[in-house]
Design an enzyme around this catalytic site. Structure first.
Site, short mmCIF file in Angstrom:
data_model
loop_
_atom_site.label_atom_id
_atom_site.label_comp_id
_atom_site.label_asym_id
_atom_site.label_seq_id
_atom_site.Cartn_x
_atom_site.Cartn_y
_atom_site.Cartn_z
N SER A 74 17.50 20.37 -6.48
CA SER A 74 18.00 21.01 -5.25
C SER A 74 16.83 21.42 -4.37
O SER A 74 16.08 20.57 -3.88
CB SER A 74 18.90 22.19 -5.61
OG SER A 74 19.53 22.72 -4.47
N HIS A 183 26.06 22.75 -2.60
CA HIS A 183 26.29 21.37 -3.04
C HIS A 183 27.76 21.02 -3.18
O HIS A 183 28.20 20.43 -4.17
CB HIS A 183 25.53 21.09 -4.35
CG HIS A 183 24.05 21.18 -4.19
ND1 HIS A 183 23.32 20.25 -3.46
CD2 HIS A 183 23.16 22.10 -4.63
CE1 HIS A 183 22.05 20.61 -3.47
NE2 HIS A 183 21.92 21.72 -4.17
#
Length: 290
Positions: A74, A183
């Site tokens: 990420s 996400h």
């Protein structure tokens, strides 16, 4: 966080100074002293974590360590691109400050949630998410290891998925204390706002390949790096596939650079034959064997 590195190594100290100058406030003080409630705001958390990672990497680089390939989970993909020479650190720290702000503002407090599901029987996840949705968003956000999946979406849908996962035999399913549902499709407004910032930043071709989150594939060009950071915002982090790809390329030594050792723990769960080490504190250097 990062204070011992800055106290011990001039290279790390310079990175914290660069971050302070780039952001226009003392992110270094937040890292070193808190307060914790301010550090937990994602617009502060993201540049703080990036700065600690970049400071640790600066020490490794000064001591002659060079990666053959890089990957980042990420936010960590920004750190990986700095390490690969694609993105200047000062550009990266400003980008993630904006990224954090856009993510925080994309979803009102209480609307979204995230949860971790541990040891769910194979093949159950998609049906659980389908049943839990009921017209709302709930999807896999982080595919962290064969035994750990993080889901994200509307709070009620995530809560339903947690109960369904428990009923389906998950060893554990629990809500996570996060500030936004990262996400997942609820992050599309943040993704759209980030586009202009990414387009304005300079991305060079990479000095070594990066395995990206969005596709879990190797990229080498600056344009692919920029697109990957855009696409990762509402899409899942495909970490298991990324690690398995690296292993298939012959990588046997993984060094987690920055604060903590979460990824080293995930590495063991993905493939116990892979050697994971961390570098985020001065005392870690001797353990690396470099």
């Amino acid at each position: 966080m990062g204070k011992a590195l800055a106290d011990t190594y001039a290279a790390a100290r310079r990175v914290f100074e660069e971050a302070d100058d780039a952001l226009g406030f003392a992110i270094s003080r937040l890292c070193f002293e808190g307060p914790e409630d301010q550090l937990k705001l994602t617009e502060n958390t993201q540049p703080a974590l990036l700065t600690v990672s970049a400071a640790a990497f600066a020490v490794l680089k000064e001591r002659g360590a060079r990666p053959d390939l890089v990957a980042g989970h990420s936010l960590g993909e920004y750190s990986a691109l700095v390490a690969a020479g694609s993105l200047e650190f000062t550009d990266a720290v400003r980008l993630v400050r904006q990224r954090g702000r856009y993510m925080q503002e994309a979803v009102s407090p209480g609307v979204g949630a995230m949860a971790a599901i541990l040891k769910l029987p194979e093949g159950k996840l998609e049906s659980i998410l389908g049943q839990a949705a009921q017209g709302e968003v709930v999807s896999a956000a982080n595919l962290n290891s064969p035994d750990q999946v993080v889901i994200a979406g509307h709070a009620a849908a995530v809560a339903r998925a947690v109960e369904l996962a428990k009923a389906a035999g998950a060893r554990r399913a629990m809500l996570l204390p996060v500030s936004a549902p990262f996400h997942c499709a609820l992050m599309v407004p943040a993704q759209q706002r980030l586009r202009a910032d990414l387009d304005a930043a300079l991305f060079r071709d990479l000095a070594c390949p990066l395995v990206n989150n969005w596709q879990a594939r190797e990229i080498c060009s600056g344009s692919e790096a920029r697109e990957g950071l855009y696409q990762q915002v509402p899409n899942p982090v495909r970490w298991v596939e990324s690690i398995r790809h690296l292993a298939s390329r012959g990588v046997t030594r993984f060094i987690e650079v920055g604060a903590g050792s979460v990824l080293t723990g995930l590495l063991r769960n993905i493939d116990a034959s892979l050697a994971g080490m961390k570098f985020g504190e001065p005392g870690d250097w001797e353990k690396l064997g470099l």
